[in-house]
Design a protein around this motif. Structure first.
Motif, PDB file in Angstrom:
ATOM      1  N   VAL A  48       0.800  -1.122   0.007  1.00  0.00           N
ATOM      2  CA  VAL A  48       0.029   0.031  -0.005  1.00  0.00           C
ATOM      3  C   VAL A  48       0.864   1.168   0.073  1.00  0.00           C
ATOM      4  N   GLY A  49       0.773   1.933  -1.102  1.00  0.00           N
ATOM      5  CA  GLY A  49       1.544   3.323  -1.068  1.00  0.00           C
ATOM      6  C   GLY A  49       0.586   4.552  -0.693  1.00  0.00           C
ATOM      7  N   GLU A  50       1.289   5.684  -1.081  1.00  0.00           N
ATOM      8  CA  GLU A  50       0.294   6.850  -0.627  1.00  0.00           C
ATOM      9  C   GLU A  50      -0.705   7.325  -1.641  1.00  0.00           C
ATOM     10  N   GLY A  51      -0.372   7.357  -3.031  1.00  0.00           N
ATOM     11  CA  GLY A  51      -1.229   7.737  -3.967  1.00  0.00           C
ATOM     12  C   GLY A  51      -0.350   7.764  -5.250  1.00  0.00           C
ATOM     13  N   PRO A  52      -0.920   7.594  -6.569  1.00  0.00           N
ATOM     14  CA  PRO A  52      -0.351   7.762  -7.811  1.00  0.00           C
ATOM     15  C   PRO A  52       0.532   9.152  -7.962  1.00  0.00           C
ATOM     16  N   GLY A  53       1.507   8.813  -8.552  1.00  0.00           N
ATOM     17  CA  GLY A  53       2.573   9.947  -9.151  1.00  0.00           C
ATOM     18  C   GLY A  53       2.185  10.381 -10.501  1.00  0.00           C
ATOM     19  N   GLN A  54       2.855  11.117 -11.071  1.00  0.00           N
ATOM     20  CA  GLN A  54       2.567  11.430 -12.514  1.00  0.00           C
ATOM     21  C   GLN A  54       2.458  10.343 -13.552  1.00  0.00           C
ATOM     22  N   LEU A  61      -1.493   2.893 -13.754  1.00  0.00           N
ATOM     23  CA  LEU A  61      -0.858   1.570 -12.953  1.00  0.00           C
ATOM     24  C   LEU A  61      -0.218   1.914 -11.748  1.00  0.00           C
ATOM     25  N   PRO A  62      -0.296   1.499 -10.511  1.00  0.00           N
ATOM     26  CA  PRO A  62       0.824   1.707  -9.640  1.00  0.00           C
ATOM     27  C   PRO A  62       2.264   1.579  -9.803  1.00  0.00           C
ATOM     28  N   PHE A  63       2.884   2.354  -9.246  1.00  0.00           N
ATOM     29  CA  PHE A  63       4.324   2.137  -9.095  1.00  0.00           C
ATOM     30  C   PHE A  63       5.149   1.540 -10.502  1.00  0.00           C
ATOM     31  N   PHE A 162      10.226   2.126   4.217  1.00  0.00           N
ATOM     32  CA  PHE A 162      10.406   3.297   3.740  1.00  0.00           C
ATOM     33  C   PHE A 162       9.718   3.074   2.440  1.00  0.00           C
ATOM     34  N   HIS A 163       9.272   4.311   1.810  1.00  0.00           N
ATOM     35  CA  HIS A 163       8.998   4.505   0.327  1.00  0.00           C
ATOM     36  C   HIS A 163      10.002   4.088  -0.406  1.00  0.00           C
ATOM     37  N   PRO A 164      10.144   3.365  -1.460  1.00  0.00           N
ATOM     38  CA  PRO A 164      11.105   3.004  -2.385  1.00  0.00           C
ATOM     39  C   PRO A 164      11.923   4.519  -2.931  1.00  0.00           C
TER      40      PRO A 164
HETATM   41  N1  URA Z   1       4.109   6.413  -4.919  1.00  0.00           N
HETATM   42  C1  URA Z   1       3.153   5.863  -4.381  1.00  0.00           C
HETATM   43  O1  URA Z   1       3.070   6.108  -3.115  1.00  0.00           O
HETATM   44  N2  URA Z   1       2.414   5.267  -5.236  1.00  0.00           N
HETATM   45  C2  URA Z   1       2.566   4.973  -6.420  1.00  0.00           C
HETATM   46  O2  URA Z   1       1.757   4.272  -7.100  1.00  0.00           O
HETATM   47  C3  URA Z   1       3.676   5.476  -6.946  1.00  0.00           C
HETATM   48  C4  URA Z   1       4.583   6.217  -6.216  1.00  0.00           C
END
Ligand code: URA
Length: 219
Positions: A48-54, A61-63, A162-164
């Protein structure tokens, strides 16, 4: 877990269809695509990440940006692939300028994440970064102190890390700590960490085991 594998996969795909036209919060106004999540309903591990980036907003698609490449590398190091896990975010639409999601946006979106968790029913949830980790563990403690252990969480494990992107920006130490946390993920799926025996620090941060109908995992 409720329902057969096919029923759960079907429900997940219907939920993605509903999310694709969601206008429940203002993030809908500026998105290119809804980033619902990707991976398999059979996953033992859900990120579970935070939210989509650009890039994620562009591709739906996520990440998929540089953080995603590192995530895939770390998965490979513990014998997993992107296709074998499930990857989602707290909010499904890109916050403008990559700001943190606001409480009303989290609120509008949390039903999607809650249902994804119920349908995938992973053994271990991995929160990527400060924002998702604090939110799901319902704590003000930051990721640097939270990480490094598996917490009992709503009948499963949660490994905050950590977030990558922090490793891409930061020191070799952050990468080593991410690697350590991924080794905990492997230990959970290999049955080497017993969910019945939470350690003391975990008890402080983790919520009590809920009744299913009381589920409110994040705020
Ligand atoms: N960072 C996030 O938290 N989520 C993504 O999908 C991409 C980057």
């Amino acid at each position: 877990m409720t329902g057969s594998r096919d029923a759960r996969a079907g429900e997940l795909s219907q939920l993605a269809d509903a999310a694709a036209v969601c206008t429940a919060c203002e993030l809908a106004d500026n998105r290119t695509n809804v980033v619902f999540g990707s991976g398999t309903v059979d996953a033992e591990v859900m990120f579970v990440g935070e939210g989509p980036g650009q890039r994620e907003d562009e591709q739906g698609l996520p990440f998929v940006g540089p953080s995603g490449k590192l995530l895939e590398q770390l998965l490979g190091e513990i014998g997993l692939t992107r296709a074998g896990v499930y990857i989602g975010n707290v909010v499904k639409c890109r916050p403008p300028g990559n700001r943190d999601p606001r409480p009303d946006e989290i609120d509008a979106c949390k039903g999607y994440l809650r249902t994804q968790l119920r349908l995938v029913d992973p053994k271990v949830v991995v929160t990527l970064g400060n924002f998702a980790s604090k939110l799901l563990l319902r704590t003000g403690t930051g990721i640097t102190r939270l990480r490094g252990q598996a917490y009992p969480w709503w009948g499963r494990h949660l490994v905050p890390t950590f977030h990558p992107a922090a490793a891409l920006r930061g020191s070799a130490r952050v990468l080593e700590e991410l690697r350590y946390d991924f080794s905990l993920v492997k230990a959970v799926i290999d049955g080497e960490i017993d969910s019945e025996v939470p350690d003391e620090a975990a008890v402080v941060a983790a919520p009590p085991v809920p009744e299913p109908e009381q589920l409110d995992m994040f705020g």
